[in-house]
Design an enzyme around this catalytic site. Structure first.
Site, short mmCIF file in Angstrom:
data_model
loop_
_atom_site.label_atom_id
_atom_site.label_comp_id
_atom_site.label_asym_id
_atom_site.label_seq_id
_atom_site.Cartn_x
_atom_site.Cartn_y
_atom_site.Cartn_z
N HIS A 81 -5.36 -1.71 -4.18
CA HIS A 81 -6.61 -0.99 -3.97
C HIS A 81 -7.69 -1.66 -4.82
O HIS A 81 -7.59 -1.66 -6.05
CB HIS A 81 -6.44 0.47 -4.38
CG HIS A 81 -5.38 1.19 -3.63
ND1 HIS A 81 -5.62 1.86 -2.46
CD2 HIS A 81 -4.05 1.33 -3.87
CE1 HIS A 81 -4.50 2.39 -2.00
NE2 HIS A 81 -3.53 2.08 -2.85
N GLU A 83 6.00 8.32 -1.59
CA GLU A 83 5.75 8.04 -3.02
C GLU A 83 5.92 9.37 -3.77
O GLU A 83 6.94 9.61 -4.39
CB GLU A 83 4.34 7.49 -3.23
CG GLU A 83 3.98 7.26 -4.69
CD GLU A 83 2.49 7.02 -4.92
OE1 GLU A 83 2.15 6.56 -6.02
OE2 GLU A 83 1.68 7.30 -4.02
N HIS A 91 0.42 5.05 3.30
CA HIS A 91 1.18 5.48 2.12
C HIS A 91 2.11 6.62 2.54
O HIS A 91 1.68 7.58 3.20
CB HIS A 91 0.24 6.00 1.03
CG HIS A 91 -0.51 4.92 0.31
ND1 HIS A 91 -1.20 3.93 0.96
CD2 HIS A 91 -0.68 4.70 -1.02
CE1 HIS A 91 -1.77 3.14 0.06
NE2 HIS A 91 -1.47 3.57 -1.15
N ASP A 143 -0.77 -2.31 -6.82
CA ASP A 143 -1.38 -1.01 -6.52
C ASP A 143 -2.77 -0.88 -7.13
O ASP A 143 -3.76 -1.25 -6.52
CB ASP A 143 -0.45 0.11 -7.00
CG ASP A 143 -0.71 1.44 -6.30
OD1 ASP A 143 -1.55 1.49 -5.39
OD2 ASP A 143 -0.05 2.43 -6.66
N ASP A 144 -2.87 -0.32 -8.34
CA ASP A 144 -4.14 -0.14 -9.06
C ASP A 144 -3.96 -0.71 -10.47
O ASP A 144 -3.83 0.04 -11.44
CB ASP A 144 -4.49 1.35 -9.13
CG ASP A 144 -4.65 1.98 -7.76
OD1 ASP A 144 -5.75 1.86 -7.20
OD2 ASP A 144 -3.68 2.57 -7.26
N HIS A 180 -0.27 -4.66 -1.32
CA HIS A 180 -0.62 -3.27 -1.65
C HIS A 180 -1.47 -3.29 -2.91
O HIS A 180 -0.97 -3.24 -4.03
CB HIS A 180 0.67 -2.46 -1.87
CG HIS A 180 0.46 -1.00 -2.07
ND1 HIS A 180 1.38 -0.05 -1.70
CD2 HIS A 180 -0.57 -0.29 -2.62
CE1 HIS A 180 0.95 1.16 -2.00
NE2 HIS A 180 -0.24 1.04 -2.58
#
Length: 335
Positions: free
Chosen positions: A16, A197, A194, A275-276, A14
């Site tokens: 991005h 969340e 997604h 994630d980011d 996961h």
């Protein structure tokens, strides 16, 4: 335990790629491409990374993406992330990219995917890191835009293994994209999304039932529905959880409140991801460290996150066995 976690073989599911844009590279690309950004210094950018919810993050995320113009930009962005993977002993990564974030501002699909793919190929030979690429639809955009993006992907189908769904859950139910995902499945793509969340456990149900997804990205709200947790355990449906992201976006106020270790101990196929990371303050090792510091585990439990990620990955069984053997060998040496 710090040294054990640092050197532990890892698999990321996961991530991005646009979310790995560090301020230094943002400024470099803005200057090279003559793009105005609303920040005067790297320090100012980092101060802006204090988010109060998902939308406040997305506003800055899309601003940052504006500096990505040429194929070389996407290559450099991806290569910088892969070098971090090497530092963190990530053996395999499955990367999300958001083509609509770029095609909507006039950047061609070909430029985006070729730049990213070029770096992934180089990493296989030069860094020993394998990878897969997942194309995400932005759920705040309409169904027509998603269908158009799926069509654009056809000439690059050899580079893209799955489609996903990201951006804000609120007001954008999974059912909005049911027909797009049905077509993607018919075309041979795997599917992820997604869910759970910022949204409720019902969003996870919808994504599983309507989009026929293989794994759930985030999914931490599953614990609001005990029957759903049992279903996830029975079906071995993976959750790609991002602990530092959850903290930064106020899904949990404190890491001690996070449910990831509880889910692990219940037998959910839960994984740790970043994630980011440029925006949320941590790559893979940082996320492992943060979880273990707040919710101490033994070495077998920590390694289980890697075994789960290997199981949940989109690679061939022979490759899964190779990665699992390497991980088990590392664990055996450190027991």
């Amino acid at each position: 335990m710090k040294e054990f976690i640092q050197s532990l073989p890892k698999v990321e599911l996961h991530l991005h790629i646009e979310g790995t844009l560090e301020p230094e590279l943002m400024f470099e690309l803005a200057k090279r491409n003559d793009i105005h950004i609303p920040f005067n210094s790297i320090t100012e950018v980092r101060h802006a990374y204090n988010f109060h919810n998902l939308q406040s993050f997305l506003d800055i995320y899309f601003q940052g993406a504006n500096v990505l113009i040429n194929e070389q930009d996407f290559f450099e962005l991806t290569w910088a992330y892969l070098l971090r993977c090497k530092e963190d002993n990530v053996m395999h990564t499955e990367i999300f990219f958001d083509p609509q974030a770029h095609t909507e501002r006039g950047i061609s699909f070909d430029v985006v995917v070729n730049g990213i793919h070029g770096a992934l190929v180089k990493a296989t030979t030069e860094l020993g890191i394998t990878s897969e690429l997942i194309m995400c639809f932005l759920r705040h955009l309409d169904e027509e835009s998603a269908f158009k993006t799926l069509a654009q992907a056809q000439v690059h189908k050899d580079k893209i293994i799955a489609v996903g769904l990201d951006s804000t859950e609120v007001g954008n139910p999974a059912g909005k994209f049911e027909r797009v995902f049905k077509l993607a499945l018919e075309q041979g793509y795997l599917t992820v999304a997604h869910a759970g969340e910022e949204g409720s456990a019902s969003n996870i149900h919808e994504a599983l039932n309507l989009l026929k997804i293989t794994r759930v990205d985030h999914g931490v709200r599953c614990t609001d529905d005990e029957n759903l947790v049992k279903q996830l355990i029975n079906d071995r449906t993976p959750l790609t959880v991002c602990p530092l992201s959850n903290l930064k976006l106020k899904v949990f106020e404190h890491m001690e409140q996070h449910n990831i270790v509880t889910l692990l101990r219940k037998g959910v196929c839960v994984t740790i991801n970043s994630d980011d990371p440029a925006y949320f303050g941590g790559y893979m090792t940082d996320n492992f460290m943060a979880v273990n510091q707040a919710l101490p585990m033994n070495k077998i439990e920590i390694a289980q996150f890697t075994f789960n990620a290997i199981e949940a990955s989109f690679i061939a069984n022979s490759e899964k066995q190779r990665l699992a053997t390497a991980t088990q060998g590392y664990l055996d040496q450190h027991q």
